[in-house]
Scaffold this motif. Sequence first.
Motif, PDB file in Angstrom:
ATOM      1  N   CYS A  31      38.538  29.966  49.268  1.00 23.90           N
ATOM      2  CA  CYS A  31      37.699  30.381  48.935  1.00 23.90           C
ATOM      3  C   CYS A  31      36.640  29.685  50.774  1.00 23.90           C
ATOM      4  CB  CYS A  31      36.307  30.899  47.710  1.00 23.90           C
ATOM      5  SG  CYS A  31      34.397  31.328  47.959  1.00 23.90           S
ATOM      6  N   LYS A  33      33.533  29.993  50.578  1.00 23.79           N
ATOM      7  CA  LYS A  33      32.085  29.339  49.799  1.00 23.79           C
ATOM      8  C   LYS A  33      32.223  27.798  49.525  1.00 23.79           C
ATOM      9  CE  LYS A  33      27.964  31.365  48.769  1.00 23.79           C
ATOM     10  NZ  LYS A  33      27.015  32.593  47.904  1.00 23.79           N
ATOM     11  N   CYS A  34      33.175  28.188  47.870  1.00 23.81           N
ATOM     12  CA  CYS A  34      34.094  27.222  46.878  1.00 23.81           C
ATOM     13  C   CYS A  34      34.979  27.027  47.147  1.00 23.81           C
ATOM     14  CB  CYS A  34      33.016  28.132  45.596  1.00 23.81           C
ATOM     15  SG  CYS A  34      34.435  28.939  44.727  1.00 23.81           S
ATOM     16  N   CYS A  44      35.918  34.353  46.383  1.00 25.26           N
ATOM     17  CA  CYS A  44      36.697  34.737  45.194  1.00 25.26           C
ATOM     18  C   CYS A  44      35.803  35.422  44.414  1.00 25.26           C
ATOM     19  CB  CYS A  44      36.956  32.874  44.962  1.00 25.26           C
ATOM     20  SG  CYS A  44      35.374  32.308  44.293  1.00 25.26           S
ATOM     21  N   CYS A  47      31.924  34.801  44.317  1.00 28.25           N
ATOM     22  CA  CYS A  47      31.647  34.076  45.251  1.00 28.25           C
ATOM     23  C   CYS A  47      31.061  35.602  45.604  1.00 28.25           C
ATOM     24  CB  CYS A  47      31.879  33.243  46.308  1.00 28.25           C
ATOM     25  SG  CYS A  47      31.582  31.768  45.683  1.00 28.25           S
TER      26      CYS A  47
END
Length: 85
Positions: A31, A33-34, A44, A47
């Motif tokens: 992902c 972002k994370c 994901c 997110c």
Amino acid sequence: METGVEERLIIKFVRTGKLRISQFPNLGIPCEKCGANIKSGRLCGKCGNSLVTDLQAFENEEKRLTEIQGNDKKNTYYMKDEQKG
Ligand SMILES: [Zn+2]
């Protein structure tokens, strides 16, 4: 790590739509972002949801500001009316 390079290439291909991650059952793409392992897209579920929530919050804020501005206009108009009358 040779596999690392290949994985990166595969991830690149998956992201650009040249490959489907389902062809690589043992592989996930991180992902953006994370970093959680996902099978498609860029974010994901979590997110993705928070992005939607952010967007909704933004839209709500816009709406609220518009309403406030609308009310201000109404109030100003009303006050003018009152001053006249
Ligand atoms: Zn994520």
